[in-house]
Design a protein around this motif. Structure first.
Motif, PDB file in Angstrom:
ATOM      1  N   LYS A   1       0.762  -1.035  -0.178  1.00 42.03           N
ATOM      2  CA  LYS A   1       0.024  -0.163   0.009  1.00 42.03           C
ATOM      3  C   LYS A   1       0.991   1.425  -0.221  1.00 42.03           C
ATOM      4  CE  LYS A   1      -3.675   2.252   2.651  1.00 42.03           C
ATOM      5  NZ  LYS A   1      -4.426   2.330   3.736  1.00 42.03           N
ATOM      6  N   LEU A   2       0.669   2.097  -0.808  1.00 40.46           N
ATOM      7  CA  LEU A   2       1.350   3.414  -1.068  1.00 40.46           C
ATOM      8  C   LEU A   2       0.574   4.652  -1.058  1.00 40.46           C
ATOM      9  CD1 LEU A   2       3.586   2.590  -4.429  1.00 40.46           C
ATOM     10  CD2 LEU A   2       3.939   2.052  -1.904  1.00 40.46           C
ATOM     11  N   LYS A   3       0.737   5.564  -0.262  1.00 41.94           N
ATOM     12  CA  LYS A   3       0.040   6.495   0.201  1.00 41.94           C
ATOM     13  C   LYS A   3       0.854   8.007   0.315  1.00 41.94           C
ATOM     14  CE  LYS A   3      -3.410   8.080   3.537  1.00 41.94           C
ATOM     15  NZ  LYS A   3      -3.969   7.795   4.722  1.00 41.94           N
ATOM     16  N   ASN A   4       0.053   8.821  -0.609  1.00 38.93           N
ATOM     17  CA  ASN A   4       0.757  10.240  -0.363  1.00 38.93           C
ATOM     18  C   ASN A   4      -0.541  11.272  -0.217  1.00 38.93           C
ATOM     19  OD1 ASN A   4      -0.344  10.613  -2.878  1.00 38.93           O
ATOM     20  ND2 ASN A   4       1.923  10.911  -3.675  1.00 38.93           N
ATOM     21  N   GLU A   5      -0.198  12.562  -0.262  1.00 39.10           N
ATOM     22  CA  GLU A   5      -1.136  13.546   0.018  1.00 39.10           C
ATOM     23  C   GLU A   5      -2.153  13.417  -1.102  1.00 39.10           C
ATOM     24  OE1 GLU A   5       0.921  17.630  -1.367  1.00 39.10           O
ATOM     25  OE2 GLU A   5       1.195  17.138   0.509  1.00 39.10           O
ATOM     26  N   HIS A   6      -1.880  12.950  -2.146  1.00 35.31           N
ATOM     27  CA  HIS A   6      -2.848  13.004  -3.505  1.00 35.31           C
ATOM     28  C   HIS A   6      -3.798  11.667  -3.377  1.00 35.31           C
ATOM     29  CE1 HIS A   6      -0.137  16.217  -5.635  1.00 35.31           C
ATOM     30  NE2 HIS A   6      -0.730  16.880  -4.423  1.00 35.31           N
ATOM     31  N   GLY A   7      -3.307  10.691  -2.623  1.00 29.74           N
ATOM     32  CA  GLY A   7      -4.079   9.556  -2.802  1.00 29.74           C
ATOM     33  C   GLY A   7      -3.221   8.256  -2.447  1.00 29.74           C
ATOM     34  N   PHE A   8      -3.981   7.169  -2.755  1.00 26.35           N
ATOM     35  CA  PHE A   8      -3.283   5.914  -2.417  1.00 26.35           C
ATOM     36  C   PHE A   8      -3.338   4.868  -3.321  1.00 26.35           C
ATOM     37  CE2 PHE A   8      -7.443   5.200  -0.806  1.00 26.35           C
ATOM     38  CZ  PHE A   8      -7.748   3.990  -0.972  1.00 26.35           C
ATOM     39  N   ILE A   9      -2.700   3.901  -3.370  1.00 29.80           N
ATOM     40  CA  ILE A   9      -2.952   2.625  -4.366  1.00 29.80           C
ATOM     41  C   ILE A   9      -2.379   1.363  -3.687  1.00 29.80           C
ATOM     42  CG2 ILE A   9      -0.583   2.795  -5.383  1.00 29.80           C
ATOM     43  CD1 ILE A   9      -2.016   2.286  -8.171  1.00 29.80           C
ATOM     44  N   GLU A  10      -3.050   0.323  -3.992  1.00 31.45           N
ATOM     45  CA  GLU A  10      -2.711  -1.111  -3.490  1.00 31.45           C
ATOM     46  C   GLU A  10      -2.251  -2.114  -4.661  1.00 31.45           C
ATOM     47  OE1 GLU A  10      -5.940  -1.921  -1.220  1.00 31.45           O
ATOM     48  OE2 GLU A  10      -5.477  -0.760   0.590  1.00 31.45           O
ATOM     49  N   ALA A  11      -1.728  -2.804  -4.323  1.00 29.26           N
ATOM     50  CA  ALA A  11      -1.370  -4.083  -5.128  1.00 29.26           C
ATOM     51  C   ALA A  11      -1.325  -5.300  -4.220  1.00 29.26           C
ATOM     52  CB  ALA A  11      -0.035  -3.792  -5.941  1.00 29.26           C
ATOM     53  N   ILE A  12      -2.026  -6.320  -4.872  1.00 26.44           N
ATOM     54  CA  ILE A  12      -2.161  -7.575  -4.152  1.00 26.44           C
ATOM     55  C   ILE A  12      -1.499  -8.773  -5.009  1.00 26.44           C
ATOM     56  CG2 ILE A  12      -3.773  -9.301  -3.339  1.00 26.44           C
ATOM     57  CD1 ILE A  12      -5.770  -6.667  -2.761  1.00 26.44           C
ATOM     58  N   SER A  13      -0.908  -9.467  -4.206  1.00 22.61           N
ATOM     59  CA  SER A  13      -0.206 -10.760  -4.867  1.00 22.61           C
ATOM     60  C   SER A  13      -0.638 -11.823  -3.772  1.00 22.61           C
ATOM     61  CB  SER A  13       1.315 -10.547  -5.008  1.00 22.61           C
ATOM     62  OG  SER A  13       1.924 -11.696  -5.595  1.00 22.61           O
ATOM     63  N   GLN A  14      -0.136 -13.027  -4.073  1.00 26.05           N
ATOM     64  CA  GLN A  14      -0.243 -14.276  -3.300  1.00 26.05           C
ATOM     65  C   GLN A  14       1.045 -15.072  -3.184  1.00 26.05           C
ATOM     66  OE1 GLN A  14      -3.131 -15.296  -1.911  1.00 26.05           O
ATOM     67  NE2 GLN A  14      -4.404 -13.709  -2.895  1.00 26.05           N
ATOM     68  N   LEU A  15       1.163 -15.453  -1.755  1.00 29.06           N
ATOM     69  CA  LEU A  15       2.372 -16.351  -1.530  1.00 29.06           C
ATOM     70  C   LEU A  15       1.911 -17.776  -1.271  1.00 29.06           C
ATOM     71  CD1 LEU A  15       5.246 -16.810  -0.639  1.00 29.06           C
ATOM     72  CD2 LEU A  15       4.590 -16.133   1.614  1.00 29.06           C
ATOM     73  N   ILE A  16       2.454 -18.603  -2.046  1.00 32.89           N
ATOM     74  CA  ILE A  16       2.108 -19.999  -1.723  1.00 32.89           C
ATOM     75  C   ILE A  16       3.282 -20.896  -1.399  1.00 32.89           C
ATOM     76  CG2 ILE A  16       1.178 -22.147  -3.023  1.00 32.89           C
ATOM     77  CD1 ILE A  16      -0.314 -20.194  -4.940  1.00 32.89           C
ATOM     78  N   ALA A  17       3.278 -21.496  -0.100  1.00 31.59           N
ATOM     79  CA  ALA A  17       4.315 -22.096   0.297  1.00 31.59           C
ATOM     80  C   ALA A  17       3.925 -23.600   0.339  1.00 31.59           C
ATOM     81  CB  ALA A  17       4.467 -21.535   2.012  1.00 31.59           C
ATOM     82  N   LEU A  18       4.759 -24.349  -0.319  1.00 24.48           N
ATOM     83  CA  LEU A  18       4.636 -25.727  -0.760  1.00 24.48           C
ATOM     84  C   LEU A  18       5.152 -26.722   0.368  1.00 24.48           C
ATOM     85  CD1 LEU A  18       5.143 -25.818  -4.538  1.00 24.48           C
ATOM     86  CD2 LEU A  18       2.715 -25.261  -3.332  1.00 24.48           C
ATOM     87  N   ASP A  19       4.149 -27.597   0.889  1.00 25.10           N
ATOM     88  CA  ASP A  19       4.590 -28.587   1.765  1.00 25.10           C
ATOM     89  C   ASP A  19       3.875 -29.889   1.329  1.00 25.10           C
ATOM     90  OD1 ASP A  19       5.815 -29.746   3.961  1.00 25.10           O
ATOM     91  OD2 ASP A  19       5.003 -28.685   5.428  1.00 25.10           O
ATOM     92  N   LYS A  20       4.320 -31.015   2.095  1.00 19.43           N
ATOM     93  CA  LYS A  20       3.522 -32.210   1.863  1.00 19.43           C
ATOM     94  C   LYS A  20       1.980 -31.960   2.664  1.00 19.43           C
ATOM     95  CE  LYS A  20       5.320 -34.676   5.954  1.00 19.43           C
ATOM     96  NZ  LYS A  20       6.132 -35.916   6.651  1.00 19.43           N
ATOM     97  N   PRO A  21       1.180 -32.932   2.275  1.00 16.72           N
ATOM     98  CA  PRO A  21      -0.272 -32.974   2.871  1.00 16.72           C
ATOM     99  C   PRO A  21      -0.145 -33.393   4.250  1.00 16.72           C
ATOM    100  CG  PRO A  21      -0.055 -34.553   1.291  1.00 16.72           C
ATOM    101  CD  PRO A  21       1.140 -33.786   1.153  1.00 16.72           C
ATOM    102  N   THR A  22      -1.246 -33.000   4.828  1.00 14.14           N
ATOM    103  CA  THR A  22      -1.462 -33.286   6.334  1.00 14.14           C
ATOM    104  C   THR A  22      -2.441 -34.609   6.068  1.00 14.14           C
ATOM    105  OG1 THR A  22      -3.795 -32.131   6.222  1.00 14.14           O
ATOM    106  CG2 THR A  22      -1.723 -30.904   7.419  1.00 14.14           C
ATOM    107  N   PRO A  23      -2.526 -35.529   7.125  1.00 16.18           N
ATOM    108  CA  PRO A  23      -3.218 -36.868   6.917  1.00 16.18           C
ATOM    109  C   PRO A  23      -4.776 -36.474   6.714  1.00 16.18           C
ATOM    110  CG  PRO A  23      -1.991 -36.745   8.816  1.00 16.18           C
ATOM    111  CD  PRO A  23      -1.922 -35.443   8.399  1.00 16.18           C
TER     112      PRO A  23
END
Length: 1468
Positions: free
Chosen positions: A826-848
C-alpha cells in the motif's frame, strides 16, 4: 402451567441482533415468547451529557424488561433510570451525566414465562474539548439551555438570519440535536413570518444574509432571482448547468419579464427514493455495497453509519452515476465493528438498512483475509441503470408537458407592445440593482452615455427597490420573499404614452451590446443580487468576465413612489443621491459620483410637466396610459424546483427561438500528472461554435491542448497534464456557458508491466525465501506499507522491508506453510493511495486425511467407506491415496496399492462377518502424508432391510392408481436393489404381486394399471437388498379406482352460536351434492383473520367431519372475520364467509354477584389489612367502582380487578377506615351494587376506678369511671362480674351496660364480695377494673389433707433401634435418603459408618438426629457411595448397631450379599 426451562430452545429473531431463548417446546395458542420490535441503537455522546436507549418489545404474556451492563451494574438509581412510555410502548434507559466509566455494552432483557429475548447496544463517550474556543461555545450553550433550548427565541432568530452552512454550528451552540426536525420547523416559521410581512406588501431586508444570488438576463427584459440556501446534507451547492439551461429556455420561450423562485429559499422538491437501500449480509473481510435510486437528480447525498456521517476515503467509497440518480456506498473489508444501521439522507427524506457481518464459519481461516468479494443486497437483483433511465424519461416528459401547456395558453396576437428594462437613463445605459452585494456597477454601451446610479433605500430592517422607465409604458409587479404575487387581484394601471426609441439594456456577447425593445417594470426585490451573464465593460473600456455587478458600502438612494390619482394615472417620483465610486481590484465596477449632466439627462427624458419639491432632490414625472396591461403569473415545476414566471401577453406575440442549450454540461475532473485529461460538453445544436477558457483566459490549440468538435459534442483534451493545468475551465457558446474544475494530482502509481508481474502468485517450498519487489512513481513523500493477510509487516528476523524513492522490496525468509496467503503493498501520499495484491504459496507435503471413516455399505460381498480429504493439501492437489488393509486379529498389513484421488474405496475382497482395518495416506507432488488409520469395519452378514413407509395414493383413475412411498429407515447395511409392490381388494385376504420378481421397481413410485373401475384397493411394498427381501410395509389406505371427484359446493347457514373472550362456536349446514357439478363434502376447514390483518389463518390442520367447530385462542375484544371451506378428494370449495365480523366477547349479561356468602359486616383490628373480595358475572367486561360512604375510596386503598372478581385491599388499617364500603359493577346490560360495613377497632382499654355504695340494705351499687375508648367507639359496653367468698368462681351479674353504674342485689351479710368491671366492643374485652372488698368473712378452721409420698420411677434404658435401616437401590445421579428410629435414656450418641469408616464429619453427607429419628441424605449418588452403611447408638447403659447396603443402578455393580440383621445390644 409449569414451564420447564430445561428446554432452552434458541432461535433467531426477525430483528437482526436479537437472540431468543424459548423455555418450552410447545407454546399455547395465542401466547408467544418475547421479541424486540425495535431494538436499542448504539449511542455516542459527549462526556457529561444524557444518553438514552429505547426499545419496543412484544410478547404474550407481556414481558418484563430489565437492563444490564457487561462490565458493571446499573444499580445506581440516580445515574441509571429505567422508564416506560405507555403512549409509545417504549422501554427507556436514561444515563445521566455520562462519563468514560459508562463506556460499555448494555444489554436489554425481555422475559416472560415462555422465554426471553436479549439484545445489546454500545455506549461510546467522547471526551469534552479542551480548546478555549470550545469552552466559550459550551458556556454559551449552557446559558441557552437554561433559556429553553429549541424554545429560545434567540435560537430561532439566529436560524432565520443565518446561512445554511451555519445551521449545524448554531444547533451545536444551542444544544439542539435533531437537525432534520429543526429544518422542518424553520421552514414553517419562515412561511409564517413572510405571510405576516406580506400583508403590507413590503419585503424585509436582512443584511446578515449574504448567500443569495441573482441573475440579470442581458438582451431580454427579464430577471430572475435564486436564493441559495440549501440543505447542507443534500449536497446542493450550485445550480446545475442543465438547470440553468432549463431556466433560460423558459425565459426564451415565454419572454417573461420576471422569474422568481416560489420558496423563500432554494427549496428542494420532495425528493424521494425510487429504490431504497436494502439489508446486506456479508461475510467477514468482504466488501458491502449499498445502492439507491432517487426520483430527481442530486449531486450529493449524505451517507450515515451508526449515527455518524461517512466521508469518502480508504474505508468508504461514495460514488454517484453521471445522471446523479444512482448513489452508492461501498464499505471495504467488512468487520464485526462495521455491523449496524446505515442510512442514505436526501434532503429531509432518508432510508435505512442493516449491514449484518457474519463471522467466518471456518475456524482455520479466522483472521485471514479472503479474496476481495463485493456483497450486494439479497433478493431479486434490480437493474438500477434501467430504473434510473425510466425515471429520467419520466422527469423529461413532465417538463415537456409543462412547457407545451405554457405555449398553448399564450398564443400570438393577444396584446401588443414590449417592455424594456432600464433605470431611467438614456439610450444605451444600464443600471443594475442589487440588494446584497458590496459594489454597485455601471455598464456602458456608448462612450458618451452617462452613468445612472441606483441605490436601495433602507427603512429599519426592510429594503425596497423600484425600477422606473422613462421611455416606455410602465407596469408594476410586487413580489414577496417567496416569489408569490402579494395581491390576488393584480391590476395593471398605466397610460398610453408616446412611442419611444428602443433603449439598450444589456450585451449579447463579450464584445458588444445589442439593443432590445421593451417596457420597464417596478419590482420589489428581496435582498437579491444581480449577476450579468456576459461580459461587463468598465468606464475605462476594459472587459471584466466576472459578470458580477455589486453594491458599494456607501449606498445611493433611489426611489420611485407611485401615487394613483385615478384608474388611468400613475405618478412616479424619482429621488437620487450620490456617493463616491471606484473600481476595486477584482475588476468589478463601483459607482462613480453622478455628474450634473446625468441629472439633467434624467430631467430631459420626461415628456410631461415637471414639478419640483423643495424638500426633495428628485424630479417628479407624471405619465398617462390609455388602458391597463394584463399579465399572467405562470407557475412552472421544473422537476427540481418551482418557478414563478410573470408573462405579459404582449411579449407572447412572438415565441422567440430559445437559442442554444446545453444538453450535458462540464463535470469536474481529477487528472493524474503526465496523463491525459478530457472535458466534454454537448449542445443541442451542431451548428454552434464555442470558445474554451481557463481561469478567464481563452485557450487556443497547441502542443498541450487539443480542441475538437464532433457535431454537437465539444471536447477539450489536455495531452500531458502538469500541475499548472489545475484550475477552472469554461466553455461558452452563443451566450451560454458551463464551468468545471480540473484538479491535477500526483498519486502513487505502478508501472502496468511491473504490476502485472507482481500480481502473479509467488510459489516457494517450505524453508525457502520469497521476494516481492515493485517499482512506483508519485509525489514524495510516499508512505510504504506491506501487509500479509491484512496484518501490517515490520522488520524482524524473518521479514526484511527495503524502501527507496522509486521501489520497495519485501523479503520473507524461511517461509512456512502458515505464511501462505495474500501479500499486499500500500502506497499513500497527500494526493491519494494505491494498493497491489499478490499471493504467496508455500508448498509442503499434505496433512493426513481426515477421519473418522464412514461406512456407506457393508454387505457379505463388499465394504464401501469414505473419508475426508486432508485439511491442508500443502498447496498441491491430492493425486492419489495409498491404501493398506489388515484383518483384525492378524499382525500383518496388506498393501492394496494406490487409488485415484477420490476419498472413497470399495473393497470387494472380504469374507462375510470378518472385521478389517485400513490405513490411508494422501499423495501430492510434494510428498506423502502421514497415515490415517480407520476403525474396525465388519463385512456384513445376512441382514434384510426393514419395512418401508406405507404407500401413499398420489392420484386415482378408472384404469390407473398412482402410488409413492419412502425408503426403509433400516437398509440392512447394504444398498437397496429395488421394491416389490402388492395389492389386495377390499374384503379379500389374498395379496397379489403387481410387478414380477425379475422386474424390480427401481424408483419409489409406481402406476398400478391392473385395476377394475369402481373397486376399492389397498397396497403394500417391500424392499430388496443384497441379502434378500425384507419385511412388507403396513397397508395403505383404501382407494377407489375411479376418476377424481369434483370439489364440493359452499357450505350454507354459517352462523355463530356462542362467543366468549377467548373462543367462539360456529355451526353450518353441509353443502348439497350435485352430480357432475359438485360432489359430497368429506371435511371442512375453518379460517379466521383479524380485522387489521389481510392473511387468513387456518384453525384446523386436518379436515373436520362435523358441521360445528370451536375456535379457541382468541384475543379478548378483538374483531375477527370467519369463513368455512368444504373439501373432499376433488379439492376445496369456495369459502363461505360470515356477513359481519365477530367480536371476541360473550353475549351481554347483566352483572350479578355469585358469592352468596359475602359478609355485610366485618370487624378488623387496627393495623391489620382490610380485604374485601367480590365475585361476579358480567358481559361485556364491566366498569367497577368502589365507594366508601358514597364517596370514591382514598388512594391508600388498592383495587385489583379481574374478569370475574374485584378486590379492595387496605394494607394497614386505621380507625378512620371504618365505614360502609360499596362496589358498583356496571356494563351496558345494567348495574349491581353490594355494600359491606367495615369497623376498624382494637381491644378496649379498661374502665376507670370502681367504687361501691350501699343505698339499700342487701344491695351494692357498683360505680366506675368510663373507658377512654368510650368516646371513639359507639358500640363499646360494659360487663360486671362478682366473686363470693363462699365460691371459687366469678359470675357475671350484668352485661351490655352502656352506662357507668349497676346495682347488685342479694348481698349476704357475713360474706366478702369482690367485683370486676370489663369494657367490651366488637373486637374483644379489656382487662378488668377491680373493686375494693365488700363485707366480712367468717373464720373457719384450717382443713388439712395428708398426701402420701410417691417413689420416683427410673426411666433410664440402653439404646434400642425401634425402626431399622432398609436396603436402598438408587439410580446414579439421584439423591438417596436413609432413616431409622432409636430410643435410649440418657440420649445416645449416634455415629454413621460407610464400610466401617466414620462419615460423621464428611460434608458430602447430610446427617441429622431429631428426637430419636436418625437420617442421612446423599444428594447425588455415585459409584463411590456404594457399600455397607452402619449406624451405632451408644450411651452409658449400652450400645446398639444397625446396618444396610446401598446399590447404584445403571452401572456394573458388585452386589454385596450380606446377611443383615440387627445386632444384639452390647453393654459396656
Amino acid at each position: 402451567m409449569l414451564c420447564s426451562k430445561a428446554a432452552a430452545i434458541r432461535k433467531r429473531s426477525k430483528t437482526p441482533g436479537v437472540m431468543i431463548t424459548q423455555y418450552v417446546v410447545n407454546i399455547p395458542d395465542g401466547k408467544s415468547t418475547p421479541d424486540f420490535q425495535c431494538k436499542p441503537v448504539p449511542v455516542t455522546v459527549q462526556e457529561g451529557q444524557l444518553a438514552v436507549f429505547k426499545a419496543v418489545v412484544t410478547g404474550d404474556p407481556k414481558p418484563e424488561v430489565s437492563w444490564r451492563r457487561a462490565k458493571g451494574t446499573v444499580s445506581d438509581k440516580d445515574k441509571f433510570q429505567s422508564k416506560y412510555d405507555e403512549s409509545t410502548g417504549e422501554h427507556i434507559l436514561e444515563i445521566h451525566k455520562v462519563s468514560a466509566a459508562e463506556t460499555d455494552t448494555f444489554k436489554c432483557y425481555a422475559v416472560n414465562e415462555f422465554g426471553k429475548a436479549v439484545c445489546t447496544a454500545t455506549l461510546s463517550v467522547t471526551e469534552a474539548s479542551t480548546n478555549p474556543s470550545d469552552f466559550r461555545k459550551l458556556l454559551r450553550k449552557s446559558k441557552v439551555e437554561k433559556a429553553g433550548g429549541e424554545t429560545d427565541d434567540r435560537f430561532w432568530n439566529a436560524m432565520l438570519n443565518a446561512d445554511r452552512k451555519d445551521y449545524e454550528r448554531i444547533c451545536a451552540e444551542f444544544g439542539v440535536a435533531d437537525l432534520h426536525l429543526v429544518l422542518k420547523k424553520l421552514e414553517e416559521k419562515k412561511k409564517e413570518r413572510m405571510q405576516n410581512k406580506c400583508k403590507d406588501g413590503v419585503i424585509p431586508y436582512d443584511e446578515d444574509k449574504t448567500d443569495k444570488h441573482g441573475v440579470k438576463s442581458v438582451g431580454r427584459t427579464k430577471d430572475f432571482s435564486i436564493k441559495g440556501l440549501m440543505q447542507k446534507d443534500t449536497g446542493l451547492n450550485q445550480v446545475d448547468v442543465e438547470m440553468a439551461n432549463l431556466l433560460e429556455t423558459v425565459l426564451n420561450q415565454t419572454g417573461a419579464e420576471e422569474v422568481n423562485f416560489l420558496p423563500t429559499e432554494f427549496k428542494l422538491s420532495n425528493v424521494d427514493f425510487v429504490i431504497r437501500i436494502q439489508e446486506i449480509k456479508a461475510q467477514e473481510r468482504e466488501d458491502a455495497l449499498f445502492e439507491c435510486v432517487l426520483t430527481h437528480p442530486l449531486p450529493k447525498i449524505t451517507w450515515m453509519g451508526k449515527g455518524r456521517i461517512l466521508e469518502d476515503g480508504e474505508k468508504y467509497s461514495i460514488t454517484m452515476s453521471d445522471h446523479k440518480l444512482i448513489h452508492r456506498l461501498l464499505i471495504r473489508d467488512c468487520k464485526q465493528l462495521d455491523k449496524g444501521i446505515y442510512s442514505a439522507v436526501a434532503g429531509i427524506t432518508s432510508c435505512s438498512a442493516w449491514l449484518v457481518v457474519e463471522a467466518d464459519c471456518d475456524p482455520t481461516s479466522a483472521g485471514k483475509k479472503k479474496p476481495r468479494k463485493t456483497t450486494l443486497a439479497g433478493g431479486a437483483q434490480i437493474d438500477l441503470e434501467k430504473v434510473a433511465k425510466e425515471q429520467q424519461i419520466k422527469n423529461s416528459e413532465e417538463m415537456e408537458k409543462i412547457l407545451a401547456a405554457i405555449k398553448a395558453k399564450h398564443q400570438p396576437g393577444q396584446l401588443k407592445g414590449e417592455k424594456i428594462l432600464t433605470a431611467g437613463g438614456r439610450d444605451g445605459e444600464i443600471t443594475s440593482v442589487n440588494g446584497l452585494g458590496k459594489n454597485a456597477g455601471v455598464v456602458k454601451n456608448k462612450p458618451d452615455a452617462a452613468n445612472a446610479s441606483v441605490q436601495s433605500e433602507l427603512t429599519g430592517s426592510k429594503e425596497k427597490v423600484k425600477i422606473k422607465n422613462s421611455g416606455g409604458d410602465e407596469t408594476v409587479t410586487k413580489l414577496d420573499v417567496s416569489g408569490c404575487v402579494t395581491k390576488t387581484d393584480m391590476q395593471r394601471i398605466a397610460d398610453q404614452s408616446k412611442t419611444k426609441k428602443h433603449t439598450k439594456s444589456g450585451q449579447v456577447d463579450s464584445d458588444k451590446a445589442t439593443e432590445s425593445n421593451g417596457k420597464s417594470s417596478d419590482v420589489e426585490l428581496n435582498q437579491t443580487e444581480m449577476f450579468a451573464t456576459n461580459q461587463v465593460t468598465d468606464p475605462d473600456g476594459n472587459k471584466n468576465f466576472s459578470g458580477s455587478v455589486r453594491r458599494s458600502k456607501q449606498t445611493k438612494k433611489v426611489q420611485w413612489k407611485d401615487h394613483i390619482s385615478d384608474p388611468n394615472e400613475l405618478e412616479s417620483d424619482y429621488e437620487a443621491s450620490d456617493s463616491d465610486g471606484e473600481e476595486d481590484s477584482t475588476g468589478q465596477v463601483k459607482h462613480p459620483r453622478c455628474s450634473k449632466r446625468s441629472k439633467k439627462a434624467v430631467s430631459d427624458r420626461s415628456d410631461s410637466d415637471e414639478t419640483e419639491d423643495a424638500t426633495s432632490s428628485a424630479k417628479h414625472t407624471r405619465r398617462k396610459r390609455q388602458g391597463p396591461l394584463i399579465e399572467d403569473l405562470v407557475i412552472v415545476w421544473t422537476g427540481f424546483l418551482f418557478l414563478s414566471v410573470t408573462v405579459p401577453n404582449s411579449s407572447l406575440l412572438s415565441m422567440l427561438d430559445p437559442g442554444v442549450q446545453f444538453i450535458c454540461g462540464l463535470s469536474d475532473v481529477s487528472a493524474i500528472i503526465n496523463e491525459t485529461a478530457e472535458l466534454t460538453c454537448k449542445l443541442d445544436s451542431e451548428d454552434c461554435e464555442g470558445a474554451w477558457f481557463r481561469d478567464g483566459k481563452k485557450i487556443s490549440p497547441d502542443d498541450n491542448f487539443t480542441i475538437t468538435k464532433d457535431g454537437a459534442i465539444h471536447k477539450l483534451v489536455i495531452i500531458r497534464c502538469t500541475e499548472e493545468h489545475s484550475g477552472k475551465y469554461r466553455f461558452e457558446a452563443d451566450g451560454r456557458k458551463t464551468e468545471a474544475m480540473i484538479n491535477v494530482k500526483d498519486p502513487p502509481r505502478f508501472d502496468p508491466e511491473d504490476l502485472s508481474a507482481f500480481t502473479e502468485p509467488v510459489t516457494v517450498k517450505v524453508g525457502h525465501h520469497a521476494i516481492f519487489k515493485l517499482h512506483f512513481v508519485g509525489y514524495a513523500p510516499i508512505k510504504i506499507q506491506w501487509y500479509r493477510e491484512g496484518e501490517e509487516l515490520h522488520d524482524d528476523n524473518n521479514t526484511k522491508i527495503e524502501k527507496s524513492a522509486n521501489h520497495s522490496r519485501l523479503l520473507l525468509s524461511r517461509c512456512q506453510r502458515k505464511d501462505t496467503g495474500e501479500i499486499k503493498i500500500k502506497l499513500k501520499n497527500e494526493h491519494g493511495f494505491i494498493e497491489a495484491i499478490s499471493q504467496l504459496i508455500a508448498l509442503d507435503k499434505p496433512t493426513p486425511p481426515l477421519g473418522p471413516a464412514e461406512v456407506t455399505e457393508s454387505s457379505v460381498l463388499c465394504i464401501e467407506f469414505r473419508w475426508r480429504p486432508p485439511k491442508d493439501d500443502g498447496g498441491s492437489p491430492v493425486t492419489n491415496y495409498i491404501m493398506e488393509r489388515q484383518q483384525v486379529g492378524r499382525n500383518t498389513w496388506k498393501k492394496i496399492g494406490e487409488i485415484p484421488g477420490v476419498p472413497c474405496y470399495r473393497d470387494t475382497d472380504v469374507d462375510r462377518g470378518r472385521k478389517y482395518c485400513y490405513r490411508i495416506r494422501a499423495v501430492t507432488a510434494e510428498g506423502t502424508s502421514e497415515v490415517l488409520e480407520t476403525d474396525d469395519m465388519q463385512a456384513g452378514t445376512l441382514a434384510f432391510p426393514g419395512p418401508p413407509a406405507p404407500p401413499k395414493v398420489v392420484s386415482a383413475y378408472d384404469d390407473c392408481i398412482n402410488l409413492s412411498w419412502s425408503s426403509p429407515s433400516n437398509t440392512g447395511g447394504s444398498r437397496i436393489l429395488g421394491y416389490i409392490l402388492e395389492k389386495r381388494k377390499k374384503g379379500s385376504n389374498l395379496w397379489t404381486v403387481v410387478n414380477a420378481m425379475d422386474e424390480l421397481i427401481k424408483e419409489k413410485k409406481y402406476a398400478v394399471k391392473d385395476v377394475v373401475a369402481g373397486m376399492e384397493y389397498e397396497f403394500r411394498v417391500t424392499a430388496i437388498n443384497l441379502s434378500g427381501t425384507g419385511e412388507f410395509s403396513n397397508p395403505s389406505e383404501f382407494v377407489f379406482a375411479r376418476d377424481p371427484k369434483k370439489p364440493p359446493g359452499k357450505v350454507t347457514g354459517l352462523k355463530v352460536t356462542e362467543t366468549s373472550y377467548n373462543h367462539m362456536v360456529l355451526t353450518w349446514t353441509k353443502p348439497e351434492e350435485r352430480e357432475g357439478i359438485q360432489d359430497e363434502a368429506k371435511g371442512y376447514f375453518v379460517e379466521i383473520r383479524q380485522a387489521d390483518c389481510i392473511e387468513w389463518s387456518r384453525c384446523n390442520g386436518a379436515p373436520i367431519i362435523t358441521t360445528s367447530f370451536s375456535v379457541k385462542g382468541l384475543k379478548s375484544m378483538d374483531i375477527y372475520w370467519v369463513r368455512v371451506i368444504a373439501t373432499n378428494d376433488g379439492g376445496e370449495s369456495a369459502p363461505e364467509e360470515l356477513a359481519n365480523y365477530v367480536i371476541a366477547m360473550p353475549s351481554p349479561v347483566r352483572p350479578k354477584f355469585t358469592n352468596h356468602k359475602m359478609k355485610s359486616f366485618m370487624v378488623v383490628r387496627a393495623g391489620n389489612s382490610v380485604r374485601i373480595t367480590v365475585n361476579f358475572e358480567a358481559s361485556p367486561r364491566p366498569v367497577i367502582m368502589w365507594l366508601k360512604d358514597n364517596v370514591p375510596v382514598a388512594k391508600r386503598a388498592t383495587i385489583s380487578n379481574s374478569d370475574g372478581s374485584s378486590q379492595l385491599l387496605i394494607p394497614s388499617s386505621e380507625r378512620s377506615d371504618s365505614g360502609i364500603y360499596s362496589i358498583v359493577v356496571k356494563n351496558l346490560a345494567g348495574q349491581e351494587t353490594f355494600s359491606t360495613e367495615v369497623r376498624v377497632t382494637d381491644d378496649p382499654k379498661p374502665p376507670g376506678p370502681v367504687e361501691l355504695e350501699e343505698n339499700v340494705p342487701g344491695t351494692v351499687t357498683v360505680i366506675w369511671e368510663p373507658s377512654p375508648d368510650e368516646k371513639r367507639d359507639d358500640r363499646l359496653h360494659y360487663t360486671v362480674s362478682k366473686l363470693d367468698s363462699t365460691k371459687r368462681t366469678w359470675t357475671t351479674v350484668a352485661d351490655r351496660l352502656f352506662n357507668n353504674k349497676f346495682t347488685v342485689c342479694n348481698i349476704m351479710h357475713g360474706r366478702e364480695y369482690h367485683f370486676r368491671v370489663y369494657a367490651k366492643n366488637d373486637m374483644g374485652i379489656s382487662t378488668p377494673s377491680e373493686s375494693p372488698t365488700w363485707g366480712m368473712e367468717k373464720k373457719r378452721e384450717k382443713f388439712v389433707v395428708n398426701v402420701p409420698t410417691r417413689k420416683d420411677c427410673d426411666l433410664r434404658c440402653a439404646p434400642t433401634f425401634i425402626v431399622p435401616l432398609k436396603l436402598h437401590t438408587a439410580p446414579r445421579g439421584y439423591e438417596c435418603y436413609m432413616s431409622c428410629a432409636v430410643k435410649g435414656n440418657p440420649k445416645p450418641h449416634i455415629t454413621w459408618y460407610r464400610n466401617h469408616i466414620s462419615i460423621n464429619t464428611n460434608t458430602n453427607y447430610y446427617i441429622s438426629d431429631t428426637y430419636g429419628v436418625c437420617s442421612m441424605l446423599i444428594l447425588r449418588v455415585g459409584l463411590k457411595d456404594m457399600g455397607e452403611y452402619t449406624i451405632t447408638a451408644e450411651n452409658a447403659l449400652g450400645r446398639a448397631e444397625c446396618s444396610t447396603v446401598l446399590s447404584v443402578r445403571g452401572e456394573k455393580e458388585k452386589h454385596l450379599h450380606l446377611n443383615l440383621k440387627d445386632r444384639s445390644e452390647k453393654a459396656y
